[in-house]
Motif scaffolding. Structure first.
Motif, mmCIF file in Angstrom:
data_model
loop_
_atom_site.group_PDB
_atom_site.id
_atom_site.type_symbol
_atom_site.label_atom_id
_atom_site.label_comp_id
_atom_site.label_asym_id
_atom_site.label_seq_id
_atom_site.Cartn_x
_atom_site.Cartn_y
_atom_site.Cartn_z
ATOM 1 N N ARG A 83 52.812 45.992 64.660
ATOM 2 C CA ARG A 83 51.648 45.192 65.015
ATOM 3 C C ARG A 83 51.593 43.965 64.119
ATOM 4 N NH1 ARG A 83 47.058 48.152 66.340
ATOM 5 N NH2 ARG A 83 45.931 46.167 66.181
ATOM 6 N N ILE A 84 51.047 42.878 64.615
ATOM 7 C CA ILE A 84 50.827 41.693 63.784
ATOM 8 C C ILE A 84 49.525 41.896 63.039
ATOM 9 C CG2 ILE A 84 50.406 39.211 63.785
ATOM 10 C CD1 ILE A 84 52.139 39.003 66.257
ATOM 11 N N PRO A 85 49.534 41.809 61.708
ATOM 12 C CA PRO A 85 48.301 42.014 60.947
ATOM 13 C C PRO A 85 47.199 41.040 61.356
ATOM 14 C CG PRO A 85 50.204 42.071 59.497
ATOM 15 C CD PRO A 85 50.698 41.615 60.844
ATOM 16 N N ASN A 86 45.971 41.556 61.377
ATOM 17 C CA ASN A 86 44.818 40.702 61.679
ATOM 18 C C ASN A 86 43.810 40.697 60.525
ATOM 19 O OD1 ASN A 86 43.600 43.237 61.918
ATOM 20 N ND2 ASN A 86 43.546 43.175 64.160
ATOM 21 N N PHE A 87 44.239 41.241 59.363
ATOM 22 C CA PHE A 87 43.361 41.288 58.192
ATOM 23 C C PHE A 87 44.185 41.174 56.921
ATOM 24 C CE2 PHE A 87 41.908 44.213 54.786
ATOM 25 C CZ PHE A 87 40.800 43.494 54.345
ATOM 26 N N LEU A 88 43.743 40.306 56.014
ATOM 27 C CA LEU A 88 44.365 40.185 54.698
ATOM 28 C C LEU A 88 43.281 40.127 53.630
ATOM 29 C CD1 LEU A 88 47.110 37.392 55.064
ATOM 30 C CD2 LEU A 88 47.451 39.869 55.061
ATOM 31 N N HIS A 89 43.444 40.924 52.586
ATOM 32 C CA HIS A 89 42.651 40.738 51.370
ATOM 33 C C HIS A 89 43.513 39.912 50.438
ATOM 34 C CE1 HIS A 89 40.942 41.591 47.401
ATOM 35 N NE2 HIS A 89 39.810 41.815 48.039
ATOM 36 N N LEU A 90 43.020 38.736 50.053
ATOM 37 C CA LEU A 90 43.825 37.736 49.364
ATOM 38 C C LEU A 90 43.832 37.858 47.847
ATOM 39 C CD1 LEU A 90 42.501 34.661 51.399
ATOM 40 C CD2 LEU A 90 44.612 35.942 51.848
ATOM 41 N N GLY A 91 42.831 38.527 47.283
ATOM 42 C CA GLY A 91 42.730 38.600 45.831
ATOM 43 C C GLY A 91 41.317 38.243 45.388
ATOM 44 N N LYS B 242 50.608 48.745 48.773
ATOM 45 C CA LYS B 242 49.746 47.632 48.390
ATOM 46 C C LYS B 242 50.623 46.616 47.647
ATOM 47 C CE LYS B 242 45.943 46.545 45.220
ATOM 48 N NZ LYS B 242 46.781 46.007 44.125
ATOM 49 N N ASP B 243 50.217 45.358 47.680
ATOM 50 C CA ASP B 243 50.950 44.309 46.972
ATOM 51 C C ASP B 243 52.334 44.070 47.579
ATOM 52 O OD1 ASP B 243 48.752 44.550 45.329
ATOM 53 O OD2 ASP B 243 49.834 45.443 43.648
ATOM 54 N N LEU B 244 52.379 43.693 48.839
ATOM 55 C CA LEU B 244 53.662 43.339 49.445
ATOM 56 C C LEU B 244 54.196 42.014 48.897
ATOM 57 C CD1 LEU B 244 53.043 44.239 53.206
ATOM 58 C CD2 LEU B 244 54.399 45.510 51.526
ATOM 59 N N TYR B 245 53.303 41.145 48.478
ATOM 60 C CA TYR B 245 53.668 39.848 47.894
ATOM 61 C C TYR B 245 54.484 38.978 48.854
ATOM 62 C CZ TYR B 245 52.247 41.961 43.439
ATOM 63 O OH TYR B 245 51.546 42.564 42.435
ATOM 64 N N GLY C 294 43.363 39.199 41.505
ATOM 65 C CA GLY C 294 43.671 40.449 40.838
ATOM 66 C C GLY C 294 42.538 40.912 39.950
ATOM 67 N N LYS C 295 42.564 42.182 39.604
ATOM 68 C CA LYS C 295 41.574 42.790 38.719
ATOM 69 C C LYS C 295 40.158 42.686 39.285
ATOM 70 C CE LYS C 295 45.007 43.720 36.258
ATOM 71 N NZ LYS C 295 45.592 45.054 36.498
ATOM 72 N N SER C 296 40.056 42.777 40.603
ATOM 73 C CA SER C 296 38.753 42.633 41.266
ATOM 74 C C SER C 296 38.537 43.701 42.331
ATOM 75 C CB SER C 296 38.628 41.232 41.889
ATOM 76 O OG SER C 296 38.754 40.230 40.908
ATOM 77 N N GLY C 297 39.114 44.868 42.121
ATOM 78 C CA GLY C 297 38.865 45.978 43.034
ATOM 79 C C GLY C 297 39.828 46.100 44.192
ATOM 80 N N SER C 298 40.958 45.387 44.142
ATOM 81 C CA SER C 298 41.865 45.413 45.286
ATOM 82 C C SER C 298 42.497 46.784 45.494
ATOM 83 C CB SER C 298 42.957 44.344 45.123
ATOM 84 O OG SER C 298 43.735 44.577 43.967
ATOM 85 N N CYS D 128 46.637 42.282 48.915
ATOM 86 C CA CYS D 128 47.533 41.751 47.892
ATOM 87 C C CYS D 128 46.780 40.743 47.042
ATOM 88 C CB CYS D 128 48.769 41.108 48.514
ATOM 89 S SG CYS D 128 49.973 40.548 47.283
ATOM 90 N N PRO D 129 46.723 40.924 45.722
ATOM 91 C CA PRO D 129 45.927 40.037 44.882
ATOM 92 C C PRO D 129 46.562 38.686 44.605
ATOM 93 C CG PRO D 129 47.008 41.681 43.524
ATOM 94 C CD PRO D 129 47.292 42.055 44.948
#
Length: 279
Positions: free
Chosen positions: A3-11, A36-39, A13-17, A69-70
């Protein structure tokens, strides 16, 4: 089929990711990459779209498919890369933490892996990213030039600390999926602040993890990081012994980043200076 992702958490870091990744992964209507953290949009973009989409091969018909990914918020090339790869409809989320606390938390993380100078200020001078990752205004505006405000959810780490359930409720509401009751075990911090039991060993572990990640072993790293046994062997929680930043260093961080916080307040309608005690 991926599937093509439709959601990203951008960061940042150190903020609950880590907590968000672990919690959303439990939601039956969300599929997050196993690692987590595919970078991908920061360090590994040269691996190509086919590699990236393969990370979501296990997604079924869940309404939300994505990753946490932060690194992405602070990566100047990420906004255009995200747009080119995922298109104009992906939803983007950030969780902003007081830049003073976030920078000092990053310093503690570097210190426990033997990668810090003797003091916070020396480390920040040698590693400018400790401060630069707090340039929230500049970073968010780069994404806002490509995506409308309705597709960018700006949360505040303080709200996660105050009430994880309310914090998650806002996220699931924005994602338009069902409310999810957080399991009791997940209400605790996923990876609490800690120090290495033996710094050279922790340093070797960190270098080894970076090597594995560079050789496409992100899934392995994710499983190891989630292992309570590994965490107990390598680290011991700081608890009440957690160091705190000096007032002089805190003032120095605020002086460097006050304009960035002002930009977020003006452009995204958040009252951060008073919440973070910057006034």
């Amino acid at each position: 089929m991926s599937r093509i992702p439709n959601f990203l958490h951008l960061g940042p870091g150190k903020s609950g990711s880590t907590w968000l990744h672990e919690t959303l992964s439990l939601h039956p209507q969300a599929y997050l990459s196993e690692a987590k953290d595919l970078y991908y949009f920061s360090r590994f973009y040269d691996r190509g779209t086919q590699w990236y989409l393969a990370q979501f091969a296990g997604a079924g018909d869940q309404p939300v498919v994505g990753e946490v990914c932060p690194d992405y918020l602070a990566e100047p090339l990420a906004p255009q890369r995200v747009h080119d790869t995922l298109g104009p409809d992906v939803r983007l989320m950030v969780s902003l933490r007081d830049p003073v606390d976030r920078a000092f938390s990053s310093y503690l993380y570097a210190a426990k892996h033997g990668a810090a100078a003797p003091t916070f200020r020396e480390t920040a001078m040698a590693r400018p990213e400790l401060i630069d990752e707090g340039r929230y205004g500049t970073q968010l505006l780069a994404f806002a030039r490509l995506y409308p405000a309705a597709q960018i959810h700006v949360s505040v780490f303080d709200d996660l600390q105050a009430s994880p359930q309310n914090y998650l409720d806002e996220v699931t509401s924005w994602l338009e999926i069902d409310r999810f009751e957080i399991p009791a075990a997940q209400l605790e911090a996923t990876l609490p602040a800690s120090k290495a039991r033996f710094v050279p060993v922790a340093r070797v572990a960190q270098v080894g993890a970076d090597w594995v990640r560079k050789h496409d072993g992100a899934r392995v790293i994710g499983r190891v990081k989630r292992s309570s046994l590994v965490q107990r062997v390598l680290y011991t929680p700081l608890g009440d012994a957690r160091p705190t930043i000096t007032e002089d260093d805190a003032a120095w961080v605020r002086e460097n980043l006050a304009g960035e916080v002002d930009t977020v307040e003006r452009e995204f309608g958040l009252d951060l200076t008073s919440r973070w005690g910057w006034t």
